[in-house]
Scaffold this motif. Structure first.
Motif, short mmCIF file in Angstrom:
data_model
loop_
_atom_site.label_atom_id
_atom_site.label_comp_id
_atom_site.label_asym_id
_atom_site.label_seq_id
_atom_site.Cartn_x
_atom_site.Cartn_y
_atom_site.Cartn_z
N GLU A 57 -1.81 -1.36 -4.08
CA GLU A 57 -2.71 -0.20 -4.15
C GLU A 57 -1.87 1.06 -4.05
O GLU A 57 -1.06 1.21 -3.13
CB GLU A 57 -3.74 -0.21 -3.02
N SER A 98 -0.92 -8.05 -3.73
CA SER A 98 -1.75 -6.98 -4.28
C SER A 98 -0.98 -5.67 -4.17
O SER A 98 -0.04 -5.56 -3.39
CB SER A 98 -3.09 -6.87 -3.55
N LEU A 130 0.85 -1.18 0.00
CA LEU A 130 0.00 0.00 0.00
C LEU A 130 0.89 1.24 0.00
O LEU A 130 1.70 1.42 0.91
CB LEU A 130 -0.92 0.03 1.23
N SER A 150 0.24 5.22 -0.07
CA SER A 150 -0.92 6.11 0.05
C SER A 150 -0.55 7.44 0.66
O SER A 150 0.13 7.50 1.68
CB SER A 150 -2.00 5.44 0.90
N SER A 159 -2.65 5.05 -3.89
CA SER A 159 -3.83 5.90 -3.71
C SER A 159 -3.48 7.24 -3.07
O SER A 159 -2.39 7.43 -2.52
CB SER A 159 -4.87 5.17 -2.84
N ARG A 208 -4.53 -1.64 -7.92
CA ARG A 208 -5.47 -0.52 -7.86
C ARG A 208 -4.72 0.79 -7.83
O ARG A 208 -3.85 1.00 -6.98
CB ARG A 208 -6.33 -0.65 -6.61
#
Length: 186
Positions: A126, A124, A74, A76, A128, A156
């Motif tokens: 992400e 995964s 992640l 972010s 963001s 994503r």
């Protein structure tokens, strides 16, 4: 730099894991390469301007960044830069980029320099809220690096921070652009 954790790695609030070549007064040696960064973990989270970064200076080669994570990565957020020499925002992310500007009358990055390669293998990914995955050399004569991402699950890319969108990029300034290869299970 080699960082291995059996569980989670978390960097936040503009923390930096950095590998570069820095020249204060000594002239550069030809064809030097910044050190590589390799992170192996159960998961990796970079928040609020935290970065894993390898810069290229002068005519050197940037170091590579490799992330091998079983679970989620992640990236972010961003925050106003805390660096007194830098204006703007600090974006969370993986950055193998060229340094912009000059020092001691010499441009940080010269023609012939190349940003490093970023490789991410994860369950995964992400990106963001304005975070980035970048091997860009915008506003410099260096060639951009390359990006290769392979995730088993979801990839994503979403959102922005203020007016700055989340991004995956290997754009070149006046140098050559890099390549971006993305593989995702869904």
């Amino acid at each position: 730099i080699y960082l291995e954790a059996s569980d989670a790695v978390l960097l936040d609030e503009q923390s930096i894991l950095l590998s570069d070549l820095e020249y204060e007064t000594a002239p550069p040696r030809p064809s030097e390469r910044a050190g590589n960064i390799h992170v192996v973990a159960g998961s990796l989270t970079l928040l609020d301007g935290a970065r894993i970064r390898s810069d290229v200076f002068l005519a050197d080669q940037g170091g590579n960044i490799r992330v091998d994570v079983v679970g989620a990565v992640l990236l972010s957020g961003a925050s106003p830069s805390l660096d007194a020499t830098q204006t703007g925002i600090a974006k969370s992310g993986l950055l193998a980029r060229s340094a912009q500007g000059s020092h001691l009358g010499q441009s940080f990055t010269q023609p012939g320099a190349t940003a490093g390669r970023i490789e991410v293998t994860a369950g995964s990914l992400e990106i963001s809220n304005g975070a980035v995955l970048s091997a860009a050399t915008v506003e410099t004569p260096a060639d951009a690096g390359s990006i290769a991402v392979a995730v088993e699950g979801l990839l994503r890319l979403t959102g922005q921070w203020e007016n700055s969108a989340s991004e995956i990029g290997a754009r070149g300034g006046s140098g050559e652009p890099g390549s971006v290869i993305l593989h995702a299970g869904r």
